[in-house]
Design a protein around this motif. Structure first.
Motif, mmCIF file in Angstrom:
data_model
loop_
_atom_site.group_PDB
_atom_site.id
_atom_site.type_symbol
_atom_site.label_atom_id
_atom_site.label_comp_id
_atom_site.label_asym_id
_atom_site.label_seq_id
_atom_site.Cartn_x
_atom_site.Cartn_y
_atom_site.Cartn_z
ATOM 1 N N UNK A 78 61.800 -22.536 94.330
ATOM 2 C CA UNK A 78 61.101 -21.807 93.218
ATOM 3 C C UNK A 78 60.332 -20.800 93.707
ATOM 4 N N UNK A 79 59.897 -20.719 95.092
ATOM 5 C CA UNK A 79 59.009 -19.664 95.541
ATOM 6 C C UNK A 79 59.734 -18.316 95.691
ATOM 7 N N UNK A 108 50.470 -21.118 90.942
ATOM 8 C CA UNK A 108 50.868 -20.743 89.869
ATOM 9 C C UNK A 108 52.275 -20.254 89.580
ATOM 10 N N UNK A 109 52.556 -19.737 88.305
ATOM 11 C CA UNK A 109 53.780 -18.915 88.440
ATOM 12 C C UNK A 109 53.528 -17.670 87.809
ATOM 13 N N UNK A 110 54.415 -16.534 88.421
ATOM 14 C CA UNK A 110 54.420 -15.098 88.144
ATOM 15 C C UNK A 110 55.686 -14.919 87.734
ATOM 16 N N UNK A 111 55.668 -14.126 86.638
ATOM 17 C CA UNK A 111 57.059 -13.534 85.992
ATOM 18 C C UNK A 111 56.832 -12.123 85.398
ATOM 19 N N UNK A 146 48.593 -18.158 83.621
ATOM 20 C CA UNK A 146 48.888 -19.504 83.174
ATOM 21 C C UNK A 146 47.382 -20.195 82.797
ATOM 22 N N UNK A 147 47.495 -21.088 81.633
ATOM 23 C CA UNK A 147 46.287 -21.675 81.413
ATOM 24 C C UNK A 147 46.654 -23.032 81.163
ATOM 25 N N UNK A 148 45.831 -24.220 81.084
ATOM 26 C CA UNK A 148 46.093 -25.584 80.943
ATOM 27 C C UNK A 148 46.097 -25.584 79.288
ATOM 28 N N UNK A 149 47.247 -26.384 79.062
ATOM 29 C CA UNK A 149 47.418 -26.822 77.543
ATOM 30 C C UNK A 149 48.145 -25.506 76.768
ATOM 31 N N UNK A 159 62.765 -12.730 85.533
ATOM 32 C CA UNK A 159 62.256 -13.149 86.727
ATOM 33 C C UNK A 159 61.107 -13.913 86.917
ATOM 34 N N UNK A 160 61.068 -14.876 87.734
ATOM 35 C CA UNK A 160 59.697 -15.709 88.012
ATOM 36 C C UNK A 160 59.794 -16.303 89.269
ATOM 37 N N UNK A 161 58.615 -16.796 89.792
ATOM 38 C CA UNK A 161 58.721 -17.421 91.027
ATOM 39 C C UNK A 161 57.227 -18.476 91.149
#
Length: 251
Positions: A78-79, A108-111, A146-149, A159-161
């Motif tokens: 996933x990286x 985290x995830x970047x998209x 990204x934030x929790x919840x 695209x994402x990683x």
């Protein structure tokens, strides 16, 4: 909890190199409650008339900041910047990610998006995400940190990683995919993916909502059995499989 998971990382036989925490027989009741909780949160969003099918079960992931080079080099790590379609996911699927705990700022995830004119031709299965490394991310969703919840939705063609800015810590999140109704024209644009590492894990939406209420998802393998069959050279699973669905009220 996070500290204990950091200490126990090397002793978890049901933890995979893709970050997936595979439920086993000992976790049946807890996992059914977890699956039910995620489904109820999704249902409350109010788009129920639009949902056709959803992945079962949902994926519970633990992504550690520290990982070895072998895992980073896996074909479908996933990286690597990728579209889920490249692994065999339906091109009309929507990816859902729900961060729960941990260092979501640094693990985290970047998209983002590839050039629009490249999208259609890029919706095909690849043997390694590296095959798509020359496809650039020309739009980055920088506003979607990204934030929790908070539940995030991304078209499978996007695209994402996974991004690790620190070697310490971990993040815990849920992910799954769904397909919408009334989407025939979109589906017809891309031939069904054949030969991808990802199988179709979806079930009808109404069946998905029943898990933990009317049906029970059962995993037969125990933690001890998983420990005994560990093989560092075996393919790394991207999703949970090997389960049965039982009707709770068949006596």
């Amino acid at each position: 909890m996070l500290e204990r998971l950091l200490e126990a990382r090397s002793t978890l036989p049901n933890y995979t190199g893709t970050g997936l925490l595979m439920p086993k027989r000992e976790h049946i009741l807890a996992f059914n409650l977890f699956q039910k909780s995620v489904a109820e949160a999704f249902y409350q969003l109010g788009a129920n008339d639009l949902i056709d099918a959803v992945d079962l079960p949902v994926n519970l992931r633990m992504v550690y900041g520290q990982t070895d080079a072998k895992k980073l080099g896996l074909p479908f790590a996933s990286s690597k910047c990728h579209s889920d379609v490249w692994a065999g996911v339906a091109a009309d699927a929507t990816v859902v990610v729900l961060p729960l705990f941990g260092d979501i700022d640094n693990i985290t995830i970047e998209a983002g998006e590839m050039p629009r004119q490249m999208e259609l031709q890029s919706m095909q299965v690849m043997s390694d995400f590296d095959e798509g490394r020359d496809i650039p991310m020309v739009v980055s969703y920088t506003e979607a940190q990204l934030q929790h919840g908070t539940m995030y939705f991304n078209d499978a063609r996007g695209l994402h990683q996974t991004v690790r800015r620190k070697a310490e810590g971990l993040r815990i999140s849920v992910d799954f995919r769904f397909r919408r109704k009334f989407n025939e024209a979109y589906r017809a644009m891309v031939a069904p993916n054949i030969g991808g590492i990802e199988e179709d894990m979806s079930v009808p939406y109404q069946d998905w909502l029943k898990v933990g209420k009317e049906t029970l998802i059962v995993f037969d393998e125990t933690v001890e059995q998983a420990k005994n069959r560990q093989n560092p050279d075996a393919p790394v699973p991207l999703y949970t499989r090997g389960y049965r669905l039982l009707n709770m009220f068949n006596f």
